[in-house]
Design an enzyme around this catalytic site. Structure first.
Site, short mmCIF file in Angstrom:
data_model
loop_
_atom_site.label_atom_id
_atom_site.label_comp_id
_atom_site.label_asym_id
_atom_site.label_seq_id
_atom_site.Cartn_x
_atom_site.Cartn_y
_atom_site.Cartn_z
N CYS A 1 0.80 -1.30 -0.09
CA CYS A 1 -0.02 0.08 0.12
C CYS A 1 0.82 1.25 0.11
CB CYS A 1 -0.99 -0.19 1.10
SG CYS A 1 -2.21 -1.41 0.97
N HIS B 1 -2.83 7.30 2.27
CA HIS B 1 -3.33 6.01 1.59
C HIS B 1 -4.67 5.80 2.34
CE1 HIS B 1 -4.14 1.84 1.01
NE2 HIS B 1 -3.55 1.57 2.19
N ASN C 1 -10.10 0.29 -0.08
CA ASN C 1 -8.68 0.13 -0.19
C ASN C 1 -8.33 -0.29 -1.21
OD1 ASN C 1 -6.09 -0.28 0.49
ND2 ASN C 1 -6.38 -1.23 2.72
#
Length: 318
Positions: free
Chosen positions: A111, A245, A275
């Protein structure tokens, strides 16, 4: 300085809401939303892979920059969900675009990948005197989740975001700084055993120790933002927008509370994107530009944490 010339994104057409998931899982919209801030997510089609999403985002970014693919010197793709173990997604995009002059490589930092990719691009463009580089974050994590496990499958979505980066003598805007970190001792908290969306194998699922990841995300992202600001003699008052993020809205709220950062400065797209791993920062930036929230000349602070553990921050003047 290395400047962001254009930003683009691509989201798969299929949208799955929390109510949709509640039909097959012991969950509800309220249960998911109160814990994550997620209402829906985009899901790639069965025959749609990371290179396909990346290609769509890339074409839009190039069009916005009025560039021909043959003008590109390099293509960098950040992903943990490549179509195959090899070749790289970047090479597939290079071939499909016809960017014959460009070299291509993938970056895997989960990520945090897009910040790693931004740092790699910044360094290579300066050291190799590259003019035009295409940086793409592209992920199809929904192909790697256990759709019977409500603790993980509700969290993820698919998408791709792209920057066209250009080397410029204009020092009024561009990448001001990047800072990267890793802690391999904590790899057990988030991992994926198998790695091919074209070949289904046993245990082809994301594994995550949610509470530990939650704690580290708050602590490490807050720390990296503080350090990069201090090292560049800046404060949060010098930042127009924080673009983190997009893992979990509660993480972002807790991170801001820990460092007394104003949540009003944070771009949040978890509601409709979920996500999307390394694609989340460029997706969020493109969304904010499209909605006229972020504008040219704004100073941005990117931050992310991913499996590895990997994390980092970047300061950019758009």
């Amino acid at each position: 300085m290395i400047q962001i010339n254009s930003v683009a994104s691509y989201l798969p057409k299929k949208i799955v809401t929390n109510d949709d998931l509640s039909k097959t899982l012991d969950t509800s919209h309220e249960w998911i939303y109160t814990r994550t801030g997620i209402s829906s997510r985009h899901i790639a089609a069965d025959d749609e892979f990371a290179s396909d999403l990346a290609l769509n985002a890339a074409k839009t970014a190039l069009k916005k920059s009025n560039l021909d693919p043959k003008d590109l010197d390099a293509i960098i793709v950040t992903t943990i969900t490549s179509d195959r173990r090899f070749p790289s997604v970047a090479c597939k995009v290079q071939g499909k675009l016809g960017a014959n002059k460009a070299f291509a490589l993938d970056v895997n930092a989960a990520c945090a990948g897009f910040i790693y990719g931004l740092a790699v691009a910044d360094s290579m463009m300066k050291s190799m005197n590259l003019r035009n580089v295409l940086l793409i974050g592209s992920e199809t994590l929904t192909k790697f989740v256990d759709w019977t496990d409500r603790s993980t499958c509700v969290l993820f979505g698919d998408g791709a975001g792209a920057f066209v980066l250009q080397n410029s003598t204009d020092n009024s805007r561009g990448i001001i700084a990047t800072k990267l970190y890793s802690n391999g001792h904590e790899e057990k908290y988030n991992y994926l055993l198998a790695h091919s969306s074209l070949q289904k194998v046993d245990k082809n699922y994301v594994t995550m120790v949610g509470r530990s990841v939650f704690k580290y995300a708050i602590e490490y992202m807050a720390m990296s933002m503080t350090e990069i600001l201090e090292e560049n003699n800046m404060s949060i008052d010098d930042i127009d927008w924080i673009i983190p993020h997009q893992a979990n809205k509660r993480i972002l709220e807790s991170m801001c509370k820990m460092k007394n950062f104003p949540i009003e400065k944070v771009i949040i797209t978890t509601d409709t994107h979920a996500n999307t791993s390394s694609a989340s920062i460029p997706l969020a930036l493109d969304d904010a530009i499209t909605n006229r929230t972020v504008k040219k000349g704004d100073t941005l602070l990117f931050t992310a944490l991913g499996a590895g553990l990997t994390w980092g921050s970047a300061i950019v003047r758009l």
